[in-house]
Design a protein around this motif. Structure first.
Motif, mmCIF file in Angstrom:
data_model
loop_
_atom_site.group_PDB
_atom_site.id
_atom_site.type_symbol
_atom_site.label_atom_id
_atom_site.label_comp_id
_atom_site.label_asym_id
_atom_site.label_seq_id
_atom_site.Cartn_x
_atom_site.Cartn_y
_atom_site.Cartn_z
ATOM 1 N N GLN A 1 46.010 46.493 65.951
ATOM 2 C CA GLN A 1 45.779 45.050 66.031
ATOM 3 C C GLN A 1 44.542 44.716 66.864
ATOM 4 O O GLN A 1 44.193 43.539 67.005
ATOM 5 C CB GLN A 1 46.990 44.341 66.650
ATOM 6 C CG GLN A 1 48.258 44.464 65.853
ATOM 7 C CD GLN A 1 49.390 43.699 66.492
ATOM 8 O OE1 GLN A 1 49.191 42.597 67.024
ATOM 9 N NE2 GLN A 1 50.586 44.261 66.458
ATOM 10 N N THR A 2 43.865 45.716 67.395
ATOM 11 C CA THR A 2 42.732 45.461 68.288
ATOM 12 C C THR A 2 41.613 44.624 67.676
ATOM 13 O O THR A 2 40.949 43.893 68.407
ATOM 14 C CB THR A 2 42.148 46.776 68.852
ATOM 15 O OG1 THR A 2 41.759 47.618 67.758
ATOM 16 C CG2 THR A 2 43.154 47.491 69.726
ATOM 17 N N PRO A 3 41.364 44.657 66.346
ATOM 18 C CA PRO A 3 40.299 43.817 65.815
ATOM 19 C C PRO A 3 40.533 42.309 65.998
ATOM 20 O O PRO A 3 39.603 41.516 65.882
ATOM 21 C CB PRO A 3 40.266 44.189 64.327
ATOM 22 C CG PRO A 3 40.750 45.605 64.296
ATOM 23 C CD PRO A 3 41.827 45.634 65.343
ATOM 24 N N PHE A 4 41.766 41.914 66.302
ATOM 25 C CA PHE A 4 42.048 40.497 66.542
ATOM 26 C C PHE A 4 42.267 40.204 68.027
ATOM 27 O O PHE A 4 42.395 39.035 68.410
ATOM 28 C CB PHE A 4 43.278 40.044 65.738
ATOM 29 C CG PHE A 4 42.975 39.841 64.281
ATOM 30 C CD1 PHE A 4 42.570 38.599 63.804
ATOM 31 C CD2 PHE A 4 43.077 40.882 63.376
ATOM 32 C CE1 PHE A 4 42.271 38.409 62.464
ATOM 33 C CE2 PHE A 4 42.781 40.703 62.036
ATOM 34 C CZ PHE A 4 42.367 39.463 61.580
ATOM 35 N N ASP B 1 40.329 40.305 70.667
ATOM 36 C CA ASP B 1 39.319 39.549 71.414
ATOM 37 C C ASP B 1 39.469 38.038 71.191
ATOM 38 O O ASP B 1 39.274 37.251 72.109
ATOM 39 C CB ASP B 1 37.905 40.014 71.069
ATOM 40 C CG ASP B 1 37.549 39.817 69.611
ATOM 41 O OD1 ASP B 1 38.455 39.892 68.750
ATOM 42 O OD2 ASP B 1 36.356 39.591 69.302
ATOM 43 N N PRO C 1 38.988 32.779 61.443
ATOM 44 C CA PRO C 1 37.720 33.362 61.920
ATOM 45 C C PRO C 1 36.778 33.610 60.738
ATOM 46 O O PRO C 1 37.215 34.016 59.666
ATOM 47 C CB PRO C 1 38.147 34.686 62.559
ATOM 48 C CG PRO C 1 39.610 34.557 62.822
ATOM 49 C CD PRO C 1 40.140 33.596 61.807
ATOM 50 N N ASP D 1 34.742 35.936 60.270
ATOM 51 C CA ASP D 1 34.671 37.348 59.916
ATOM 52 C C ASP D 1 36.052 37.959 59.687
ATOM 53 O O ASP D 1 36.260 39.149 59.920
ATOM 54 C CB ASP D 1 33.912 38.121 60.985
ATOM 55 C CG ASP D 1 34.595 38.059 62.351
ATOM 56 O OD1 ASP D 1 35.514 37.221 62.535
ATOM 57 O OD2 ASP D 1 34.210 38.837 63.245
ATOM 58 N N VAL D 2 36.993 37.162 59.213
ATOM 59 C CA VAL D 2 38.377 37.634 59.067
ATOM 60 C C VAL D 2 38.486 38.847 58.150
ATOM 61 O O VAL D 2 39.266 39.765 58.407
ATOM 62 C CB VAL D 2 39.315 36.496 58.611
ATOM 63 C CG1 VAL D 2 39.005 36.047 57.190
ATOM 64 C CG2 VAL D 2 40.775 36.929 58.719
ATOM 65 N N GLN E 1 36.287 41.280 57.635
ATOM 66 C CA GLN E 1 35.852 42.473 58.357
ATOM 67 C C GLN E 1 36.905 42.895 59.379
ATOM 68 O O GLN E 1 37.145 44.089 59.580
ATOM 69 C CB GLN E 1 34.504 42.229 59.064
ATOM 70 C CG GLN E 1 33.353 42.073 58.117
ATOM 71 C CD GLN E 1 33.217 40.645 57.568
ATOM 72 O OE1 GLN E 1 33.944 39.739 57.952
ATOM 73 N NE2 GLN E 1 32.282 40.467 56.651
ATOM 74 N N ARG E 2 37.554 41.921 60.011
ATOM 75 C CA ARG E 2 38.615 42.237 60.970
ATOM 76 C C ARG E 2 39.809 42.890 60.266
ATOM 77 O O ARG E 2 40.386 43.850 60.767
ATOM 78 C CB ARG E 2 39.046 40.991 61.731
ATOM 79 C CG ARG E 2 37.990 40.506 62.716
ATOM 80 C CD ARG E 2 38.389 39.193 63.387
ATOM 81 N NE ARG E 2 37.324 38.669 64.186
ATOM 82 C CZ ARG E 2 37.105 38.967 65.478
ATOM 83 N NH1 ARG E 2 37.917 39.791 66.098
ATOM 84 N NH2 ARG E 2 36.090 38.438 66.134
ATOM 85 N N ARG F 1 39.041 46.454 59.506
ATOM 86 C CA ARG F 1 39.175 47.310 60.692
ATOM 87 C C ARG F 1 40.646 47.555 61.041
ATOM 88 O O ARG F 1 41.012 48.640 61.490
ATOM 89 C CB ARG F 1 38.389 46.720 61.863
ATOM 90 C CG ARG F 1 36.884 46.777 61.613
ATOM 91 C CD ARG F 1 36.023 46.584 62.841
ATOM 92 N NE ARG F 1 36.467 45.620 63.819
ATOM 93 C CZ ARG F 1 36.046 44.354 63.903
ATOM 94 N NH1 ARG F 1 35.164 43.901 63.033
ATOM 95 N NH2 ARG F 1 36.491 43.563 64.845
ATOM 96 N N VAL F 2 41.507 46.548 60.830
ATOM 97 C CA VAL F 2 42.949 46.751 61.043
ATOM 98 C C VAL F 2 43.455 47.842 60.103
ATOM 99 O O VAL F 2 44.169 48.761 60.510
ATOM 100 C CB VAL F 2 43.746 45.444 60.825
ATOM 101 C CG1 VAL F 2 45.247 45.719 60.758
ATOM 102 C CG2 VAL F 2 43.446 44.433 61.920
#
Length: 193
Positions: free
Chosen positions: A67-70, A72, A173, A175-176, A178-179, A182-183
């Motif tokens: 869940q780290t891509p979200f 921040d 967001p 850039d959702v 891309q996030r 990454r998830v």
């Protein structure tokens, strides 16, 4: 002789794909665009194909999903998750001003071919237009709108569907996608056999 026959088969397959691509209407998801795979080289046909990953799931998917891509934008995760099983994680992340609901759905299929078919069937039955994306397993695509975006892909025998949903007033967001990619990448890596 076998290389010439292989080239003929690849050419005929390409012709069939191109002529079949025009069968759908412009209102179908994907816009009727088809990208042909590269023709096989003699080097590729003589090398052994890499073994497909065979995933097995156990434990709590929320503990293993990336869940780290979200984190921040939404640093806090609710203490009580909506669903936390070995194949489904539904949770909410918040900041001082807004929140996002994250759903990570892991479907184990018996083979990689079954996972590919699952994703291809999802494309055919999609109710919303979809867009292909790279970097999140194989055959990855996303679909969505201003408050709900879902990414679907597979790797080996594992299909991941990763979804972000927000209240319209909070806004999604920019850039959702891309996030979500990454998830998916991080979750495949953490679940790797």
């Amino acid at each position: 002789m076998s290389a010439a026959r292989g080239g003929l088969v690849a050419t005929l397959a390409a012709v069939l794909l191109v002529t079949g691509a025009g069968c759908g209407g412009p209102d179908e998801p994907g816009g009727g665009t088809i990208t042909l795979p590269p023709l096989p080289s003699t080097e590729r046909t003589t090398a052994a194909a890499p073994a497909a990953a065979v995933y097995r799931l156990s434990g709590n998917l929320c503990e293993k999903a990336d869940q780290t891509p979200f984190a921040d934008l939404y640093p806090r995760e609710d203490a009580k998750r909506l669903v936390a099983t070995e194949k489904l994680c539904m949770t909410r992340r918040t900041s001082a001003e807004k929140s996002v609901s994250l759903t990570i759905d892991a479907d184990l299929l018996p083979t990689e071919a079954a996972a590919k078919l699952f994703v291809e069937t999802g494309r055919r039955l999609a109710k919303r237009p979809f867009t292909d994306v790279d970097g999140a397993g194989a055959d990855a695509y996303w679909d969505g709108d201003q408050d709900d975006v879902k990414l679907t892909s597979y790797h080996g025998n594992l299909v991941l569907e990763v979804r972000a949903a927000v209240n319209v007033k909070d806004g999604m967001p920019d850039d959702v996608v891309q996030r979500l990619v990454r998830v998916a990448e991080g979750t495949y890596a953490k679940l790797a056999p």
